[in-house]
Design a protein around this motif. Structure first.
Motif, PDB file in Angstrom:
ATOM      1  N   ASP A 242       0.865  -1.179   0.000  1.00 24.68           N
ATOM      2  CA  ASP A 242       0.000   0.000   0.000  1.00 24.68           C
ATOM      3  C   ASP A 242       0.901   1.228   0.000  1.00 24.68           C
ATOM      4  N   THR A 244       0.533   4.137   0.878  1.00 22.10           N
ATOM      5  CA  THR A 244       0.423   5.051   2.020  1.00 22.10           C
ATOM      6  C   THR A 244       1.489   4.798   3.079  1.00 22.10           C
ATOM      7  N   TYR A 246       4.523   5.017   2.472  1.00 17.93           N
ATOM      8  CA  TYR A 246       5.640   5.896   2.143  1.00 17.93           C
ATOM      9  C   TYR A 246       5.387   7.321   2.636  1.00 17.93           C
ATOM     10  N   ASP A 248       4.643  11.060   2.951  1.00 20.35           N
ATOM     11  CA  ASP A 248       3.844  12.043   2.210  1.00 20.35           C
ATOM     12  C   ASP A 248       2.780  11.448   1.287  1.00 20.35           C
ATOM     13  N   ILE A 249       2.556  10.125   1.340  1.00 24.06           N
ATOM     14  CA  ILE A 249       1.519   9.514   0.498  1.00 24.06           C
ATOM     15  C   ILE A 249       0.241   9.359   1.318  1.00 24.06           C
ATOM     16  N   SER A 250      -0.740  10.213   1.059  1.00 18.85           N
ATOM     17  CA  SER A 250      -2.047  10.099   1.715  1.00 18.85           C
ATOM     18  C   SER A 250      -2.895   9.094   0.936  1.00 18.85           C
ATOM     19  N   ARG A 251      -4.063   8.748   1.487  1.00 20.94           N
ATOM     20  CA  ARG A 251      -4.957   7.835   0.782  1.00 20.94           C
ATOM     21  C   ARG A 251      -5.400   8.438  -0.551  1.00 20.94           C
ATOM     22  N   GLU A 252      -5.649   9.748  -0.556  1.00 21.04           N
ATOM     23  CA  GLU A 252      -6.076  10.421  -1.789  1.00 21.04           C
ATOM     24  C   GLU A 252      -4.992  10.363  -2.860  1.00 21.04           C
ATOM     25  N   ASN A 254      -2.532   8.150  -2.959  1.00 24.43           N
ATOM     26  CA  ASN A 254      -2.413   6.740  -3.328  1.00 24.43           C
ATOM     27  C   ASN A 254      -3.420   6.374  -4.414  1.00 24.43           C
ATOM     28  N   ASP A 255      -4.681   6.753  -4.211  1.00 24.96           N
ATOM     29  CA  ASP A 255      -5.731   6.407  -5.170  1.00 24.96           C
ATOM     30  C   ASP A 255      -5.474   7.048  -6.536  1.00 24.96           C
ATOM     31  N   ALA A 287       6.424  13.187  -2.733  1.00 20.47           N
ATOM     32  CA  ALA A 287       5.752  11.926  -2.433  1.00 20.47           C
ATOM     33  C   ALA A 287       6.191  10.829  -3.400  1.00 20.47           C
ATOM     34  N   LYS A 296       9.924   5.129   3.847  1.00 19.89           N
ATOM     35  CA  LYS A 296       8.641   4.884   4.496  1.00 19.89           C
ATOM     36  C   LYS A 296       8.436   5.833   5.678  1.00 19.89           C
TER      37      LYS A 296
END
Length: 401
Positions: A242, A244, A246, A248-252, A254-255, A287, A296
């Motif tokens: 997943d 996220t 990492y 600075d990777i938010s769910r938004e 990521n998607d 990110a 991470k």
């Protein structure tokens, strides 16, 4: 001080070294005649989430030729982070030297008292912190970017006009980091000269000339990493990682990445696909770079707690002026001029077995230091794939000018 001479620190990228940097160096020498200047400088990748336009060795040599006495690399985990973490790691580097008397930074406003008031708002013990954070949350809900929301909160709480200017954001971050790390030295700001060309403008002109002028030296560009990034993203899919995890990777985010993950896009095209009102170009670039470098969030959290408590475990000294070489012997931290020797030393000092709490803590400290240092080496190797260099981390000797 060293030999009764003030030692002044600056945190910088020199991406590339330009007239504004020369102006800062000259102003420092006017304020502290006879001083020595140590630069904590970003290495292969910079805070905008991009590779530095020139190699850290070339930028070190240029800085030394222009009057800086010593250049120490900021670990990549800090150089490609947010303004707060970039400033914090830069301060940690200068603190680890044990000899810096003052940090000096450029400021667009030159209003040190205002920067101190703003930094005070964001301290954990600030009586106004709750109101400050509430205003930021409300402004974000109203559709403002974080930078705009922060300026709104500052104006409201401090009851004053004016936004927080770009360079002053880092100034506030330096002040906060110095206080958070126990006030190891003083700080002072110097008003930037607006007549001098910005680093961003210089980089843009360099890239434009580079397409038509064969005399322009080679420079590194973000899109040179496109293939490596695509590979890293696809590998995460098949590894079941997943994104996220990492930094600075938010769910938004990521998607948005996953939506286009199989498309053949350049690095900059991926950024533009993800960029939105909530996320700036720079935030997205960082990110994606964190995915490429394998940085991470949990690693950053551990390292952040480690260096803010124990202190930075090593000082990667890139170069020194011959007339200032006595600075090398004065440094109180672990000086690294040969990465190969440092890696061997760290492995040799790793406890063979955990016999007590002390050996466990020592092992954890070594593991965090090794992770941070290996990340620097990995970043250097990746950079070497896009920038032609005769030397690398294992062959480049300490630069002396």
């Amino acid at each position: 001080m060293v030999e009764n001479r003030n030692v002044i620190g600056i945190v910088t990228e020199f991406n590339p070294f330009h007239e504004g940097h020369r102006y800062l160096v000259n102003q420092i020498r006017k304020m502290w005649p006879g001083c020595m200047i140590i630069a904590a400088m970003s290495g292969d990748f910079v805070q905008r989430g991009e590779p530095a336009v020139f190699s850290k060795y070339q930028r070190t040599r240029n800085a030394l030729l222009q009057g800086v006495d010593m250049v120490i690399q900021i670990p990549v985990v800090g150089s490609v982070a947010s303004a707060a973490d970039f400033a914090s790691m830069g301060v940690a580097v200068l603190k680890a030297t044990g000899i810096v008397d003052a940090l000096v930074f450029g400021s667009e406003s030159g209003d040190l008292e205002r920067l101190e008031r703003i930094a005070g708002l964001e301290r954990p013990d600030s009586p106004e912190k709750e109101e400050y954070n509430r205003i930021i949350r409300e402004a974000l809900r109203d559709g403002q970017s974080y930078a705009k929301a922060r300026s709104t909160a500052i104006r409201t709480v401090l009851k004053e006009e004016g936004d927080l200017l770009a360079n002053d954001i880092l100034g506030v971050a330096y002040i906060r980091a110095i206080h958070a790390q126990g006030d190891p030295f003083r700080y002072q700001c110097i008003v930037r000269n607006p007549a001098l060309q910005s680093a961003h403008r210089i980089r843009e002109e360099l890239k434009q000339k580079g397409t038509t002028d064969p005399t322009v030296p080679c420079f590194a560009d973000l899109d040179m990493l496109s293939g490596m990034l695509s590979y890293a993203l696809l590998q995460s899919v098949y590894d079941g990682t997943d994104l996220t995890v990492y930094m600075d990777i938010s769910r938004e985010i990521n998607d948005a990445i996953v939506r286009d993950i199989r498309e053949r896009l350049s690095f900059k095209e991926r950024i533009q696909r993800i960029k939105s009102r909530n996320y700036t170009y720079t935030r997205i670039a960082r990110a994606l770079l964190h995915v490429l470098l394998g940085m991470k969030a949990e690693d950053l959290n551990e390292v952040r707690a480690y260096y803010s408590g124990v202190g930075l475990p090593y000082l990667r000294v890139l170069g020194v002026r011959e007339e200032s070489r006595n600075l090398l012997g004065a440094l109180r931290g672990e000086v690294v001029t040969s990465p190969a020797r440092y890696l061997g030393k760290m492995k040799k000092e790793m406890p063979e077995e955990l016999v007590n709490a002390e050996s466990l803590l020592r092992t954890l400290d070594r593991e965090r230091a090794l992770w941070m240092f290996r990340m620097d080496l990995y970043a250097a190797d990746l950079y070497g794939q896009i920038y032609p260099m005769e030397e690398n981390e294992y062959t480049q000797k300490l630069i002396r000018v």
